[in-house]
Scaffold this motif. Structure first.
Motif, PDB file in Angstrom:
ATOM      1  N   ASP A   1       0.835  -1.212   0.000  1.00  0.00           N
ATOM      2  CA  ASP A   1       0.000   0.000   0.000  1.00  0.00           C
ATOM      3  C   ASP A   1       0.869   1.261   0.000  1.00  0.00           C
ATOM      4  OD1 ASP A   1      -2.301  -1.398  -0.088  1.00  0.00           O
ATOM      5  OD2 ASP A   1      -2.722  -1.301   2.059  1.00  0.00           O
ATOM      6  N   ARG A   2       1.898   1.269   0.840  1.00  0.00           N
ATOM      7  CA  ARG A   2       2.753   2.471   0.934  1.00  0.00           C
ATOM      8  C   ARG A   2       3.439   2.745  -0.403  1.00  0.00           C
ATOM      9  NH1 ARG A   2       3.967   0.617   6.070  1.00  0.00           N
ATOM     10  NH2 ARG A   2       5.832  -0.425   5.313  1.00  0.00           N
ATOM     11  N   ALA A   3       3.982   1.686  -1.015  1.00  0.00           N
ATOM     12  CA  ALA A   3       4.690   1.874  -2.295  1.00  0.00           C
ATOM     13  C   ALA A   3       3.713   2.345  -3.374  1.00  0.00           C
ATOM     14  CB  ALA A   3       5.368   0.571  -2.720  1.00  0.00           C
ATOM     15  N   SER A   4       2.529   1.746  -3.422  1.00  0.00           N
ATOM     16  CA  SER A   4       1.596   2.133  -4.492  1.00  0.00           C
ATOM     17  C   SER A   4       1.060   3.545  -4.253  1.00  0.00           C
ATOM     18  CB  SER A   4       0.479   1.107  -4.685  1.00  0.00           C
ATOM     19  OG  SER A   4      -0.133   0.822  -3.479  1.00  0.00           O
ATOM     20  N   GLU A   5       0.837   3.899  -2.995  1.00  0.00           N
ATOM     21  CA  GLU A   5       0.379   5.275  -2.722  1.00  0.00           C
ATOM     22  C   GLU A   5       1.449   6.294  -3.123  1.00  0.00           C
ATOM     23  OE1 GLU A   5      -0.722   5.034   1.417  1.00  0.00           O
ATOM     24  OE2 GLU A   5      -2.419   3.724   0.885  1.00  0.00           O
ATOM     25  N   PHE A   6       2.711   5.961  -2.845  1.00  0.00           N
ATOM     26  CA  PHE A   6       3.804   6.865  -3.214  1.00  0.00           C
ATOM     27  C   PHE A   6       3.851   7.064  -4.740  1.00  0.00           C
ATOM     28  CE2 PHE A   6       8.099   7.567  -4.740  1.00  0.00           C
ATOM     29  CZ  PHE A   6       8.525   8.646  -3.971  1.00  0.00           C
ATOM     30  N   ILE A   7       3.750   5.960  -5.461  1.00  0.00           N
ATOM     31  CA  ILE A   7       3.826   6.048  -6.936  1.00  0.00           C
ATOM     32  C   ILE A   7       2.610   6.816  -7.473  1.00  0.00           C
ATOM     33  CG2 ILE A   7       3.836   4.720  -9.102  1.00  0.00           C
ATOM     34  CD1 ILE A   7       5.346   2.501  -7.445  1.00  0.00           C
ATOM     35  N   ALA A   8       1.430   6.492  -6.940  1.00  0.00           N
ATOM     36  CA  ALA A   8       0.204   7.172  -7.408  1.00  0.00           C
ATOM     37  C   ALA A   8       0.307   8.677  -7.173  1.00  0.00           C
ATOM     38  CB  ALA A   8      -1.016   6.591  -6.710  1.00  0.00           C
ATOM     39  N   ALA A   9       0.900   9.063  -6.030  1.00  0.00           N
ATOM     40  CA  ALA A   9       1.014  10.486  -5.712  1.00  0.00           C
ATOM     41  C   ALA A   9       2.053  11.170  -6.596  1.00  0.00           C
ATOM     42  CB  ALA A   9       1.389  10.647  -4.237  1.00  0.00           C
ATOM     43  N   SER A  10       2.984  10.391  -7.170  1.00  0.00           N
ATOM     44  CA  SER A  10       4.041  11.008  -7.987  1.00  0.00           C
ATOM     45  C   SER A  10       3.659  11.120  -9.449  1.00  0.00           C
ATOM     46  CB  SER A  10       5.346  10.216  -7.931  1.00  0.00           C
ATOM     47  OG  SER A  10       5.520   9.576  -6.753  1.00  0.00           O
ATOM     48  N   CYS A  11       2.522  10.573  -9.825  1.00  0.00           N
ATOM     49  CA  CYS A  11       2.197  10.673 -11.254  1.00  0.00           C
ATOM     50  C   CYS A  11       0.706  10.915 -11.449  1.00  0.00           C
ATOM     51  CB  CYS A  11       2.715   9.454 -11.989  1.00  0.00           C
ATOM     52  SG  CYS A  11       1.632   8.100 -12.262  1.00  0.00           S
ATOM     53  N   SER A  12       0.402  11.749 -12.449  1.00  0.00           N
ATOM     54  CA  SER A  12      -0.976  12.193 -12.614  1.00  0.00           C
ATOM     55  C   SER A  12      -1.823  11.174 -13.390  1.00  0.00           C
ATOM     56  CB  SER A  12      -0.992  13.542 -13.330  1.00  0.00           C
ATOM     57  OG  SER A  12      -0.181  13.457 -14.469  1.00  0.00           O
ATOM     58  N   SER A  13      -1.168  10.335 -14.222  1.00  0.00           N
ATOM     59  CA  SER A  13      -1.954   9.378 -15.018  1.00  0.00           C
ATOM     60  C   SER A  13      -2.060   8.039 -14.291  1.00  0.00           C
ATOM     61  CB  SER A  13      -1.273   9.173 -16.367  1.00  0.00           C
ATOM     62  OG  SER A  13       0.071   8.836 -16.169  1.00  0.00           O
ATOM     63  N   LYS A  14      -2.916   7.174 -14.814  1.00  0.00           N
ATOM     64  CA  LYS A  14      -3.097   5.843 -14.206  1.00  0.00           C
ATOM     65  C   LYS A  14      -2.885   4.772 -15.280  1.00  0.00           C
ATOM     66  CE  LYS A  14      -5.804   4.749 -10.431  1.00  0.00           C
ATOM     67  NZ  LYS A  14      -5.866   3.433 -10.417  1.00  0.00           N
TER      68      LYS A  14
END
Ligand code: HPA
Length: 277
Positions: free
Chosen positions: A13-26
């Protein structure tokens, strides 16, 4: 091993939240740049580049030629995650760490995992280097990445493995190769843990079991991805004839040189495949 399963899930969860917060697209596609495909990063438009060391809980990639970076890039008009470097059992990582990124990608909403690697050729491939679409694998002698308490949030305890490699994707890869005029084989990849290359007796045994190629990566990730319900496509660059078939001793230099020699075809095939997704 990251403590117990709860800690492992929290780390995902922590890693995915960090990545999601660093990029605007999905992005819904993740491409793993194995030996031979590293060049793809220089052939496409990179929106964002994150060193693995910045991502909480991410392992460090120590294999030669593995950049240790996550890219968010535009490949053939599609937004993709690209992993410049993966993790191997021979580096000392447990299967659940090797597959940590797969589960992070699943959390981020990735639906398609494209795996690439370098492998030794057991099949009659005429000339090396050449490319092989992975149809299936053999790995029952290796530890499973699904061992231990099941991650129910990701998949079932006893996942079916009839089609780990998506059937439609295999057909699409063949069509892409046809369109590009690239000669591509199709076959079975046997997973060994390394880091030593195989003995000629091991290669004879793997051949008897039905293997066409042998390598030290990809399978743990494909198993974890299929457990999560992701669709998997995988391509091997056959960089050398396997031990005992090859007339000369195997070396890492040869593997990297040969992978580099076929990297243009490898990149073109993957780009064409992404275009058709
Ligand atoms: N064996 C195992 N892994 C490999 C090989 C091989 O011959 N070539 C490239 N990766």
């Amino acid at each position: 091993m990251i403590g117990n399963k709860t800690e492992y899930l929290n780390a995902i969860d922590r890693a995915s939240e960090f990545i999601a917060a660093s990029c605007s697209s999905k992005p819904q596609i993740c491409i793993v740049l194995g030996s031979g495909l590293g060049k793809l990063a220089s052939l496409c438009e990179i929106d964002k580049e994150i060193p693995y060391t910045d991502i909480p809980g991410f392992p460090v990639s120590t294999a030669p030629g593995h950049a240790g970076r996550l890219y968010i890039a535009e490949v053939s008009g599609k937004r993709c995650y690209m992993l410049g470097g993966r993790f191997h059992y021979y580096e000392g990582y447990d299967p659940e760490i090797i597959t940590f990124y797969v589960r992070v990608m699943a959390r981020l909403g990735v639906k398609t995992l494209v795996l690439t690697n370098a492998a030794g050729g057991i099949l009659e491939c005429g000339e090396v280097p050449c490319l092989m679409i992975i149809e299936d694998h053999i790995s029952f002698l290796a530890e499973s990445p699904l061992r231990g308490a099941n991650l129910d949030a990701f998949g079932v305890r006893f996942p079916d493995q009839t089609h780990v490699y998506d059937q439609e994707y295999i057909g699409m890869l063949e069509e892409c190769a046809d369109t590009l005029g690239i000669n591509v084989l199709k076959g079975i990849y046997a997973y060994t843990r390394g880091p030593q290359y195989e003995t000629p007796a091991e290669i004879r045994a793997l051949k008897t079991l039905g293997a066409d190629a042998v390598g030290m990566s990809t399978v743990p990730e494909a198993i974890a991805a299929s457990h999560c319900g992701m669709r998997v496509a995988a391509v091997s660059c056959i960089s050398n004839l396997a031990a005992g078939i090859s007339k000369t001793p195997l070396s890492e230099e040869e593997v990297l040189q040969m992978a580099d020699r076929i990297s243009n075809d490898d990149c073109a095939l993957i780009k064409e495949f992404i275009k058709r997704l």
